[in-house]
Write an enzyme that holds these catalytic residues in place. Sequence first.
Site, PDB file in Angstrom:
ATOM      1  N   ARG A  86      63.176  66.175  43.666  1.00 44.50           N
ATOM      2  CA  ARG A  86      62.274  65.497  42.729  1.00 44.50           C
ATOM      3  C   ARG A  86      63.060  64.793  41.620  1.00 44.50           C
ATOM      4  O   ARG A  86      62.688  63.710  41.175  1.00 44.50           O
ATOM      5  CB  ARG A  86      61.290  66.513  42.150  1.00 44.50           C
ATOM      6  CG  ARG A  86      60.130  65.881  41.414  1.00 44.50           C
ATOM      7  CD  ARG A  86      59.059  66.881  41.074  1.00 44.50           C
ATOM      8  NE  ARG A  86      59.549  67.919  40.162  1.00 44.50           N
ATOM      9  CZ  ARG A  86      58.845  68.987  39.802  1.00 44.50           C
ATOM     10  NH1 ARG A  86      57.627  69.170  40.295  1.00 44.50           N
ATOM     11  NH2 ARG A  86      59.328  69.868  38.966  1.00 44.50           N
ATOM     12  N   LYS A 189      58.975  63.261  37.092  1.00 45.19           N
ATOM     13  CA  LYS A 189      59.111  64.112  35.893  1.00 45.19           C
ATOM     14  C   LYS A 189      59.997  63.392  34.887  1.00 45.19           C
ATOM     15  O   LYS A 189      61.192  63.678  34.766  1.00 45.19           O
ATOM     16  CB  LYS A 189      59.675  65.480  36.290  1.00 45.19           C
ATOM     17  CG  LYS A 189      59.342  66.560  35.285  1.00 45.19           C
ATOM     18  CD  LYS A 189      59.451  67.924  35.927  1.00 45.19           C
ATOM     19  CE  LYS A 189      59.339  69.050  34.925  1.00 45.19           C
ATOM     20  NZ  LYS A 189      58.059  69.118  34.237  1.00 45.19           N
ATOM     21  N   GLU A 225      45.503  65.905  36.743  1.00 48.72           N
ATOM     22  CA  GLU A 225      46.150  67.195  36.490  1.00 48.72           C
ATOM     23  C   GLU A 225      46.052  67.544  35.021  1.00 48.72           C
ATOM     24  O   GLU A 225      45.532  66.758  34.219  1.00 48.72           O
ATOM     25  CB  GLU A 225      47.605  67.169  36.940  1.00 48.72           C
ATOM     26  CG  GLU A 225      48.474  66.158  36.215  1.00 48.72           C
ATOM     27  CD  GLU A 225      49.943  66.259  36.613  1.00 48.72           C
ATOM     28  OE1 GLU A 225      50.436  67.362  36.859  1.00 48.72           O
ATOM     29  OE2 GLU A 225      50.600  65.198  36.659  1.00 48.72           O
TER      30      GLU A 225
HETATM   31  N1  PLP Z   1      52.442  68.706  36.189  1.00 45.61           N
HETATM   32  C1  PLP Z   1      53.147  68.427  35.087  1.00 45.61           C
HETATM   33  C2  PLP Z   1      52.741  67.249  34.273  1.00 45.61           C
HETATM   34  C3  PLP Z   1      54.244  69.230  34.739  1.00 45.61           C
HETATM   35  O1  PLP Z   1      54.951  68.972  33.637  1.00 45.61           O
HETATM   36  C4  PLP Z   1      54.565  70.344  35.535  1.00 45.61           C
HETATM   37  C5  PLP Z   1      55.711  71.182  35.206  1.00 45.61           C
HETATM   38  O2  PLP Z   1      56.755  71.080  35.747  1.00 45.61           O
HETATM   39  C6  PLP Z   1      53.807  70.578  36.682  1.00 45.61           C
HETATM   40  C7  PLP Z   1      52.748  69.749  36.980  1.00 45.61           C
HETATM   41  C8  PLP Z   1      54.131  71.718  37.585  1.00 45.61           C
HETATM   42  O3  PLP Z   1      55.227  71.407  38.408  1.00 45.61           O
HETATM   43  P1  PLP Z   1      56.169  72.551  38.959  1.00 45.61           P
HETATM   44  O4  PLP Z   1      55.316  73.502  39.666  1.00 45.61           O
HETATM   45  O5  PLP Z   1      57.125  71.857  39.858  1.00 45.61           O
HETATM   46  O6  PLP Z   1      56.835  73.157  37.763  1.00 45.61           O
HETATM   47  C1  COI Z   2      57.537  73.167  33.551  1.00 40.95           C
HETATM   48  O1  COI Z   2      56.552  73.828  33.884  1.00 40.95           O
HETATM   49  O2  COI Z   2      58.666  73.443  33.978  1.00 40.95           O
HETATM   50  C2  COI Z   2      57.450  72.027  32.645  1.00 40.95           C
HETATM   51  O3  COI Z   2      58.349  71.241  32.614  1.00 40.95           O
HETATM   52  C3  COI Z   2      56.294  71.870  31.741  1.00 40.95           C
HETATM   53  C4  COI Z   2      56.762  71.623  30.333  1.00 40.95           C
HETATM   54  C5  COI Z   2      55.743  70.878  29.574  1.00 40.95           C
HETATM   55  C6  COI Z   2      57.139  72.915  29.658  1.00 40.95           C
END
Ligand code: PLP
Ligand code: COI
Length: 349
Positions: A86, A189, A225
Amino acid sequence: MATSKAKKDLDWADLGFKYRQTDSRFSSTYRNGVWSQGELLDSPMISVHEGAPALHYAQQCFEGMKAQTAPDGRVLLFRPDLNSERMNQAAGRLMMPQVPYELFIRGVEEAVRANYAWIPPYGSGASLYIRPMLIGVGENLGLRTANEFEFRVFVSPVGPYYKSAGLAIISLAVSEYDRAAPAGTGAYKVGANYAGGLLATKTAHDLGANEALYLDSAKRTYIDEAGSANIIIAMKGGRFVTPKSNAILPSVTRRSIMTLAEQHLDRIIEDRPVDLRKEIGDFEEMAACGTAAVLSPVGKVWVDGQWHTFHDNGESVGPVMQKVYDLLVGIQRGELADDNGWTHEVRID
Ligand code: PLP
Ligand code: COI
């Protein structure tokens, strides 16, 4: 590097989700088309040129991961290959260089290993949050890509993202602001997505909710989301659904949950657009999920001036989300069999 087995004297059960300075961070620099070997640094400060594109034009991206201590003392990452993939997708979208997997995983492992004393012990409920980041540095003024980049990984011991410990029930408020355009950067991200979300989060807090819930910015109809997490829904009648959108982050946690739901829940799994207003009456249980959020059941959502509550009027955690949480966290902590091969051990010695 020799690693002391002693742990820091912290109140592991009451860490909160905040930055704590640890001993070392990993840093590698990209110059003239080549990544440096990388090294561990003592200082948490980064010195960059005032013209750095990361500062002016948000040419930067980041990742979020966790290391957990297993019952047998092993230190486990969860699906780091997906975070690396990612980060490289974001790098491509923002015209930054790829970070080879070998460099990514070595940076993460070195930062975790060097900060062994800060990794919360098994049973504390806490974990070591890992923040890999890629930033465009170097002298620049016009809108063009940076000529130098830093890949850095720092870590911080953390507790739950939302205040209460364990499986906290949260609330969301539909935001009047858009998070990401349909063909924008929502699926990556990148820091630019988050600065715009600060006001949306504050507005949600003012309404008494923990987080903003974003709808698709084209029609303001379908669920995208939450501010820092994807959404999963257990529908009345038995389906297990996650909203599909090109503008949301492809959450590692959500993708894993959908696989676990398919493997372990006796339910039909769907990844499809979800029309919030038309379908909210069919939601039995809803949750937000992510690395920081883990799985946080949503008790209620603020939509068009009123609250909608789910399972048990939002008073207790529903059985479906409880089961999914137990499976996910059990695998991440090395308590349950990792049949999918998702955990990755960081060898400490
Ligand atoms: N959506 C957003 C906007 C996020 O910042 C995060 C955090 O990482 C997620 C979803 C969840 O992604 P992940 O499960 O890869 O941490
Ligand atoms: C995460 O869940 O790792 C994120 O990056 C979310 C962040 C806003 C703390």
